[in-house]
Design a protein around this motif. Structure first.
Motif, PDB file in Angstrom:
ATOM      1  N   ARG A 154       0.945  -1.135  -0.099  1.00 23.63           N
ATOM      2  CA  ARG A 154       0.096  -0.228  -0.032  1.00 23.63           C
ATOM      3  C   ARG A 154       1.008   1.420   0.015  1.00 23.63           C
ATOM      4  O   ARG A 154       0.520   2.300  -0.746  1.00 23.63           O
ATOM      5  N   ILE A 155       1.852   1.249   0.900  1.00 20.89           N
ATOM      6  CA  ILE A 155       2.848   2.481   0.911  1.00 20.89           C
ATOM      7  C   ILE A 155       3.656   2.797  -0.504  1.00 20.89           C
ATOM      8  O   ILE A 155       3.717   3.621  -1.153  1.00 20.89           O
ATOM      9  N   GLN A 156       4.071   1.432  -1.239  1.00 24.15           N
ATOM     10  CA  GLN A 156       4.497   1.632  -2.626  1.00 24.15           C
ATOM     11  C   GLN A 156       3.626   2.178  -3.437  1.00 24.15           C
ATOM     12  O   GLN A 156       3.751   2.977  -4.201  1.00 24.15           O
ATOM     13  N   ASP A 157       2.572   1.485  -3.335  1.00 24.84           N
ATOM     14  CA  ASP A 157       1.294   2.143  -4.556  1.00 24.84           C
ATOM     15  C   ASP A 157       1.236   3.378  -4.365  1.00 24.84           C
ATOM     16  O   ASP A 157       1.025   4.267  -5.183  1.00 24.84           O
ATOM     17  N   ASP A 158       1.117   3.821  -2.980  1.00 19.59           N
ATOM     18  CA  ASP A 158       0.340   5.223  -2.669  1.00 19.59           C
ATOM     19  C   ASP A 158       1.445   6.254  -2.909  1.00 19.59           C
ATOM     20  O   ASP A 158       1.486   7.393  -3.720  1.00 19.59           O
ATOM     21  N   HIS A 159       2.852   5.972  -2.780  1.00 13.98           N
ATOM     22  CA  HIS A 159       3.824   7.032  -2.654  1.00 13.98           C
ATOM     23  C   HIS A 159       4.177   6.901  -4.415  1.00 13.98           C
ATOM     24  O   HIS A 159       4.437   8.068  -4.824  1.00 13.98           O
ATOM     25  N   ILE A 160       4.388   5.649  -4.999  1.00 11.52           N
ATOM     26  CA  ILE A 160       4.766   5.693  -6.473  1.00 11.52           C
ATOM     27  C   ILE A 160       3.679   6.624  -7.347  1.00 11.52           C
ATOM     28  O   ILE A 160       4.006   7.200  -8.006  1.00 11.52           O
ATOM     29  N   SER A 161       2.454   6.044  -6.936  1.00 13.07           N
ATOM     30  CA  SER A 161       1.268   6.907  -7.600  1.00 13.07           C
ATOM     31  C   SER A 161       1.162   8.126  -7.703  1.00 13.07           C
ATOM     32  O   SER A 161       0.992   9.124  -8.583  1.00 13.07           O
ATOM     33  N   ASP A 162       1.535   8.761  -6.462  1.00 17.05           N
ATOM     34  CA  ASP A 162       1.542  10.213  -6.355  1.00 17.05           C
ATOM     35  C   ASP A 162       2.891  10.731  -7.056  1.00 17.05           C
ATOM     36  O   ASP A 162       2.567  11.808  -7.403  1.00 17.05           O
ATOM     37  N   ALA A 163       3.834  10.164  -6.861  1.00 17.61           N
ATOM     38  CA  ALA A 163       4.982  10.979  -7.606  1.00 17.61           C
ATOM     39  C   ALA A 163       4.818  10.839  -9.189  1.00 17.61           C
ATOM     40  O   ALA A 163       5.178  11.540  -9.644  1.00 17.61           O
ATOM     41  N   ALA A 164       4.284   9.770  -9.539  1.00 23.83           N
ATOM     42  CA  ALA A 164       4.267   9.487 -10.976  1.00 23.83           C
ATOM     43  C   ALA A 164       2.829  10.284 -11.595  1.00 23.83           C
ATOM     44  O   ALA A 164       2.523  10.540 -12.762  1.00 23.83           O
ATOM     45  N   GLY A 165       1.947  10.900 -10.646  1.00 23.31           N
ATOM     46  CA  GLY A 165       0.626  11.621 -11.087  1.00 23.31           C
ATOM     47  C   GLY A 165      -0.446  10.801 -11.667  1.00 23.31           C
ATOM     48  O   GLY A 165      -0.991  11.028 -12.711  1.00 23.31           O
ATOM     49  N   ILE A 166      -0.388   9.532 -11.054  1.00 23.62           N
ATOM     50  CA  ILE A 166      -1.259   8.405 -11.609  1.00 23.62           C
ATOM     51  C   ILE A 166      -2.213   7.733 -10.617  1.00 23.62           C
ATOM     52  O   ILE A 166      -1.691   8.063  -9.401  1.00 23.62           O
ATOM     53  N   GLU A 167      -3.082   7.117 -10.844  1.00 24.41           N
ATOM     54  CA  GLU A 167      -3.950   6.267  -9.992  1.00 24.41           C
ATOM     55  C   GLU A 167      -3.107   5.239  -9.425  1.00 24.41           C
ATOM     56  O   GLU A 167      -2.481   4.790  -9.810  1.00 24.41           O
ATOM     57  N   GLN A 168      -3.505   5.027  -8.280  1.00 23.12           N
ATOM     58  CA  GLN A 168      -3.313   3.873  -7.291  1.00 23.12           C
ATOM     59  C   GLN A 168      -3.957   2.438  -8.034  1.00 23.12           C
ATOM     60  O   GLN A 168      -4.930   2.350  -8.238  1.00 23.12           O
ATOM     61  N   VAL A 169      -2.834   1.604  -8.274  1.00 19.17           N
ATOM     62  CA  VAL A 169      -3.310   0.112  -8.599  1.00 19.17           C
ATOM     63  C   VAL A 169      -4.370  -0.249  -7.739  1.00 19.17           C
ATOM     64  O   VAL A 169      -5.252  -1.021  -8.226  1.00 19.17           O
ATOM     65  N   TRP A 170      -4.234   0.117  -6.416  1.00 22.22           N
ATOM     66  CA  TRP A 170      -5.453  -0.462  -5.381  1.00 22.22           C
ATOM     67  C   TRP A 170      -6.742  -0.187  -5.971  1.00 22.22           C
ATOM     68  O   TRP A 170      -7.658  -0.844  -5.816  1.00 22.22           O
ATOM     69  N   PHE A 171      -7.031   0.959  -6.679  1.00 21.06           N
ATOM     70  CA  PHE A 171      -8.227   1.293  -7.288  1.00 21.06           C
ATOM     71  C   PHE A 171      -8.423   0.805  -8.723  1.00 21.06           C
ATOM     72  O   PHE A 171      -9.402   0.526  -8.945  1.00 21.06           O
ATOM     73  N   THR A 172      -7.422   1.199  -9.342  1.00 17.03           N
ATOM     74  CA  THR A 172      -7.568   1.131 -10.908  1.00 17.03           C
ATOM     75  C   THR A 172      -7.668  -0.512 -11.191  1.00 17.03           C
ATOM     76  O   THR A 172      -8.398  -0.948 -12.231  1.00 17.03           O
TER      77      THR A 172
END
Length: 169
Positions: free
Chosen positions: A50-68
């Motif tokens: 979850r942390i990796q998903d949250d932080h990477i998606s934020d840095a990349a400006g994309i949605e989290q895999v958790w949701f998509t």
């Protein structure tokens, strides 16, 4: 070796450690606690992902895999959908229940794929971009990526330790 190669290698090592800590475990082992306040393998791997998903998606400006990719529904946890495990209580740790190692590894592998895709498009200059001004000094992309790697390896190592203890019982 350039920065992309270095980051790819580091995140791949996290993936290898996660897989070796989780593959083949029973639900009982995934949820075992070494004592009443200890984290479970299921919680550790869910949280680091979850942390990796949250932080990477934020840095990349994309949605989290958790949701998509609908992982939030597949896990069906009793938390806010955007929870990452930060600040979780003992009861929250116990509430992270998964039916199989495949669920944890499927989510982790999807996040890993998105992470590798993102860092594959970076160059050294991109690592200097500020991604979080809430800290002093502000956090750059390079610092954020190293922070995620460090956190992931710490939790993956904890999961591997728990597995080792369980296998010796």
């Amino acid at each position: 070796m350039n920065s992309v190669d270095l980051l790819t290698d580091a995140f791949t090592r996290v993936q290898e450690t996660v897989h070796s800590a989780v593959e083949g475990l029973s639900p009982t082992d995934l949820h075992a606690r070494l004592d009443s306040g200890a984290n479970t393998i299921a919680w550790l791997v869910w949280h680091l992902t979850r942390i990796q998903d949250d932080h990477i998606s934020d840095a990349a400006g994309i949605e989290q895999v958790w949701f998509t990719r609908d992982w939030a529904s597949r896990f069906d946890l009793p938390f806010e959908k955007n929870a990452t495990g930060y600040g979780h209580s003992d009861a929250d740790v116990a509430a992270v229940r998964v039916e199989s190692p495949e669920l944890l590894l499927g989510y982790y592998d999807d996040v890993h794929e998105q992470t590798i895709d993102f860092i594959g498009g970076l160059d050294g200059r991109a690592l200097n971009r500020v991604v979080d001004e809430a800290w002093s000094p502000p956090v750059t992309l390079g610092v954020r990526l190293i922070s995620v790697i460090a956190d992931d390896l710490q939790h993956a190592g904890q999961a591997a330790f728990v597995r080792g203890v369980l296998e010796r019982r």
